[in-house]
Motif scaffolding. Structure first.
Motif, PDB file in Angstrom:
ATOM      1  N   LEU A  62       4.397   9.356  13.300  1.00 48.44           N
ATOM      2  CA  LEU A  62       3.620   9.498  12.066  1.00 48.44           C
ATOM      3  C   LEU A  62       3.516  10.966  11.674  1.00 48.44           C
ATOM      4  O   LEU A  62       3.704  11.333  10.509  1.00 48.44           O
ATOM      5  N   ALA A  63       3.233  11.817  12.646  1.00 48.58           N
ATOM      6  CA  ALA A  63       3.109  13.251  12.359  1.00 48.58           C
ATOM      7  C   ALA A  63       4.419  13.824  11.837  1.00 48.58           C
ATOM      8  O   ALA A  63       4.431  14.638  10.901  1.00 48.58           O
ATOM      9  N   SER A  64       5.538  13.401  12.441  1.00 47.91           N
ATOM     10  CA  SER A  64       6.843  13.902  12.025  1.00 47.91           C
ATOM     11  C   SER A  64       7.141  13.529  10.576  1.00 47.91           C
ATOM     12  O   SER A  64       7.623  14.360   9.791  1.00 47.91           O
ATOM     13  N   LEU A  65       6.854  12.291  10.189  1.00 45.29           N
ATOM     14  CA  LEU A  65       7.097  11.856   8.816  1.00 45.29           C
ATOM     15  C   LEU A  65       6.223  12.623   7.841  1.00 45.29           C
ATOM     16  O   LEU A  65       6.691  13.092   6.796  1.00 45.29           O
ATOM     17  N   ARG A  66       4.957  12.759   8.159  1.00 39.66           N
ATOM     18  CA  ARG A  66       4.044  13.471   7.261  1.00 39.66           C
ATOM     19  C   ARG A  66       4.424  14.938   7.127  1.00 39.66           C
ATOM     20  O   ARG A  66       4.349  15.510   6.035  1.00 39.66           O
ATOM     21  N   ASN A  67       4.848  15.552   8.223  1.00 39.16           N
ATOM     22  CA  ASN A  67       5.257  16.952   8.168  1.00 39.16           C
ATOM     23  C   ASN A  67       6.496  17.147   7.303  1.00 39.16           C
ATOM     24  O   ASN A  67       6.750  18.254   6.818  1.00 39.16           O
ATOM     25  N   SER A  68       7.256  16.064   7.131  1.00 38.05           N
ATOM     26  CA  SER A  68       8.457  16.116   6.289  1.00 38.05           C
ATOM     27  C   SER A  68       8.149  15.768   4.841  1.00 38.05           C
ATOM     28  O   SER A  68       9.058  15.659   4.020  1.00 38.05           O
ATOM     29  N   GLY A  69       6.871  15.593   4.536  1.00 38.74           N
ATOM     30  CA  GLY A  69       6.465  15.286   3.171  1.00 38.74           C
ATOM     31  C   GLY A  69       6.555  13.822   2.789  1.00 38.74           C
ATOM     32  O   GLY A  69       6.471  13.481   1.604  1.00 38.74           O
ATOM     33  N   VAL A  70       6.716  12.952   3.786  1.00 34.19           N
ATOM     34  CA  VAL A  70       6.835  11.520   3.514  1.00 34.19           C
ATOM     35  C   VAL A  70       5.447  10.908   3.352  1.00 34.19           C
ATOM     36  O   VAL A  70       4.508  11.270   4.066  1.00 34.19           O
ATOM     37  N   ARG A  71       5.318   9.999   2.440  1.00 38.52           N
ATOM     38  CA  ARG A  71       4.077   9.240   2.259  1.00 38.52           C
ATOM     39  C   ARG A  71       4.013   8.199   3.387  1.00 38.52           C
ATOM     40  O   ARG A  71       4.613   7.144   3.313  1.00 38.52           O
ATOM     41  N   ALA A  72       3.299   8.526   4.443  1.00 43.74           N
ATOM     42  CA  ALA A  72       3.301   7.685   5.638  1.00 43.74           C
ATOM     43  C   ALA A  72       1.878   7.411   6.104  1.00 43.74           C
ATOM     44  O   ALA A  72       0.990   8.251   5.975  1.00 43.74           O
ATOM     45  N   TYR A  73       1.697   6.206   6.664  1.00 45.15           N
ATOM     46  CA  TYR A  73       0.381   5.763   7.121  1.00 45.15           C
ATOM     47  C   TYR A  73       0.531   5.115   8.492  1.00 45.15           C
ATOM     48  O   TYR A  73       1.565   4.528   8.807  1.00 45.15           O
ATOM     49  N   GLY A  74      -0.516   5.200   9.306  1.00 39.31           N
ATOM     50  CA  GLY A  74      -0.482   4.618  10.635  1.00 39.31           C
ATOM     51  C   GLY A  74      -1.453   3.464  10.781  1.00 39.31           C
ATOM     52  O   GLY A  74      -2.567   3.505  10.245  1.00 39.31           O
ATOM     53  N   ALA A  75      -1.045   2.426  11.488  1.00 39.80           N
ATOM     54  CA  ALA A  75      -1.894   1.262  11.722  1.00 39.80           C
ATOM     55  C   ALA A  75      -1.664   0.740  13.131  1.00 39.80           C
ATOM     56  O   ALA A  75      -0.522   0.487  13.528  1.00 39.80           O
ATOM     57  N   ALA A  76      -2.746   0.593  13.895  1.00 40.81           N
ATOM     58  CA  ALA A  76      -2.646   0.045  15.250  1.00 40.81           C
ATOM     59  C   ALA A  76      -2.697  -1.476  15.227  1.00 40.81           C
ATOM     60  O   ALA A  76      -2.308  -2.130  16.198  1.00 40.81           O
ATOM     61  N   ARG A  77      -3.187  -2.046  14.115  1.00 45.22           N
ATOM     62  CA  ARG A  77      -3.236  -3.501  13.930  1.00 45.22           C
ATOM     63  C   ARG A  77      -2.875  -3.803  12.484  1.00 45.22           C
ATOM     64  O   ARG A  77      -3.104  -2.990  11.597  1.00 45.22           O
ATOM     65  N   SER A  78      -2.325  -4.992  12.244  1.00 45.74           N
ATOM     66  CA  SER A  78      -1.944  -5.341  10.878  1.00 45.74           C
ATOM     67  C   SER A  78      -3.154  -5.348   9.950  1.00 45.74           C
ATOM     68  O   SER A  78      -3.041  -5.031   8.756  1.00 45.74           O
ATOM     69  N   ALA A  79      -4.340  -5.654  10.480  1.00 47.06           N
ATOM     70  CA  ALA A  79      -5.554  -5.697   9.661  1.00 47.06           C
ATOM     71  C   ALA A  79      -5.973  -4.320   9.172  1.00 47.06           C
ATOM     72  O   ALA A  79      -6.821  -4.208   8.273  1.00 47.06           O
ATOM     73  N   GLU A  80      -5.408  -3.261   9.760  1.00 44.81           N
ATOM     74  CA  GLU A  80      -5.781  -1.908   9.344  1.00 44.81           C
ATOM     75  C   GLU A  80      -5.029  -1.431   8.108  1.00 44.81           C
ATOM     76  O   GLU A  80      -5.373  -0.398   7.535  1.00 44.81           O
ATOM     77  N   VAL A  81      -3.996  -2.151   7.682  1.00 42.29           N
ATOM     78  CA  VAL A  81      -3.239  -1.757   6.494  1.00 42.29           C
ATOM     79  C   VAL A  81      -4.143  -1.866   5.267  1.00 42.29           C
ATOM     80  O   VAL A  81      -4.844  -2.859   5.085  1.00 42.29           O
ATOM     81  N   ARG A  82      -4.141  -0.839   4.419  1.00 42.97           N
ATOM     82  CA  ARG A  82      -4.994  -0.781   3.239  1.00 42.97           C
ATOM     83  C   ARG A  82      -4.176  -0.988   1.973  1.00 42.97           C
ATOM     84  O   ARG A  82      -3.031  -0.517   1.877  1.00 42.97           O
ATOM     85  N   PRO A  83      -4.754  -1.670   0.967  1.00 41.56           N
ATOM     86  CA  PRO A  83      -4.016  -1.899  -0.282  1.00 41.56           C
ATOM     87  C   PRO A  83      -3.494  -0.612  -0.913  1.00 41.56           C
ATOM     88  O   PRO A  83      -2.379  -0.580  -1.443  1.00 41.56           O
TER      89      PRO A  83
END
Length: 340
Positions: A265-286
């Protein structure tokens, strides 16, 4: 209720029920948020195990030892950085080299994929411990290259980042002959007694492109180096980086499944990618899916194998969707074609 018609004219979507009052208001707000991101969407999955082949092999050996019973299994500290907890997780604990003389003879000890120095291996045997050797075969091959060069009287420059788990075990193969080079700046300042008697070995588990830059800087500074056998190079880290770049290029947003502080996740964000992390599927936000016609999904090291399936099952209910899978693997021809 939020719904849409599939190609077979069957209705699909989301529905919820709640008692009147605050719960009902909250549900209406949640449904409104999800309604806003319902659309036709493509999900692009970075296929493959997030762990390299050496780590997968080590995990299997450890799981097998735990399943076999016979008491606690100790993992040699630092040699297995990506252990994934399983059903027998309570049956293991970490063991530092300082503790070896306090461990009962016959205890099972796992050497993880990062490997160890010969002196550590000798200590395990001397203490009467039962060694389960899960050293990555490519780490074993790189260690052998270090010993080969040192035996021929060469100074060995070992290339790898400071936090590489394999460095201690590789340096320990020939302590008097090995020096570490962590980056291009260090390579440019390198000084050795006999510039014509220098060999370069790269640490497995680090991106090949980065290693080549450092190795070329060493070559430029010294004029000549002896290279390791290229069939012993590790391509797993490069494959992982290429997979992430390819995934980011084909996606409007990327979901990284696993722990929140994942290096992926850190690598993607450092590259300017719109990236999000979720430990469970329920954590995904609209909001993470807003405006995203293509969503990339990748599992971080240590993520549960079921997490990808759970997440896709949930997200494909947000409108007509297709799931595509990308595979990035380097194959090394060693006579017979094998995976690198």
């Amino acid at each position: 209720m939020l719904s849409y018609l599939q190609r077979d004219r069957q209705a699909a979507g989301l529905a919820g029920a709640a008692p009147s009052g605050g719960a009902s208001i909250a549900l209406q707000g949640a449904l409104a948020s999800w309604r806003a991101v319902m659309r036709t969407r493509q999900f692009v999955v970075a296929e493959g195990d997030p762990l390299c082949g050496g780590a997968v092999r080590a995990q299997a050996l450890l799981d097998g030892a735990l399943s076999a019973g016979g008491g606690q299994v100790r993992i040699l500290a630092g040699t297995m950085p990506h252990y994934s907890a399983g059903a027998g997780d309570e049956g293991h604990s970490a063991l530092s080299t300082d503790e070896l003389d306090r461990v009962a003879s016959g205890t099972r000890v796992v050497i993880g994929p990062a490997g160890v120095a010969p002196t550590v291996r000798a200590s395990l045997v001397r203490q009467g411990l039962r060694v389960i050797d899960a050293t990555c075969p490519l780490v074993t091959a790189a260690q052998a290259e270090v010993r080969r060069f040192a035996a021929h009287g060469e100074s060995v420059l070992l290339i790898g980042p400071r936090d590489s788990a394999v460095l201690p075990g590789m340096v320990g193969q020939a302590l008097d002959a090995v020096r570490t080079v962590h980056d291009v700046a260090e390579a440019g300042d390198i000084r050795v007694e006999a510039p014509g008697r220098v060999a370069v070995v790269t640490a497995p588990g680090t991106p090949g492109e980065r290693n080549r830059m450092v190795a070329e800087a060493v070559r430029g500074a010294l004029g000549h180096v002896l290279p390791q056998d290229p069939t012993t190079y590790c391509h797993a880290a490069s494959d992982r980086e290429h997979a992430l770049l390819r995934l980011a290029a084909s996606s409007d947003a990327v979901l990284v499944l696993g722990r929140q502080n994942s290096p992926t996740l850190a690598s993607l964000r450092n590259s300017g990618v719109r990236a999000y992390g979720a430990a469970r599927s329920a954590e995904v936000r609209p909001a993470w899916l807003a405006g995203a016609a293509a969503v990339g999904i990748v599992a971080a090291p240590g993520a549960s194998p079921a997490l990808m399936a759970d997440t896709l099952r949930a997200l494909t209910g947000l409108g007509p969707s297709a799931v595509t899978r990308q595979v990035t693997t380097t194959l090394v021809d060693r006579g017979d074609t094998e995976s690198g």
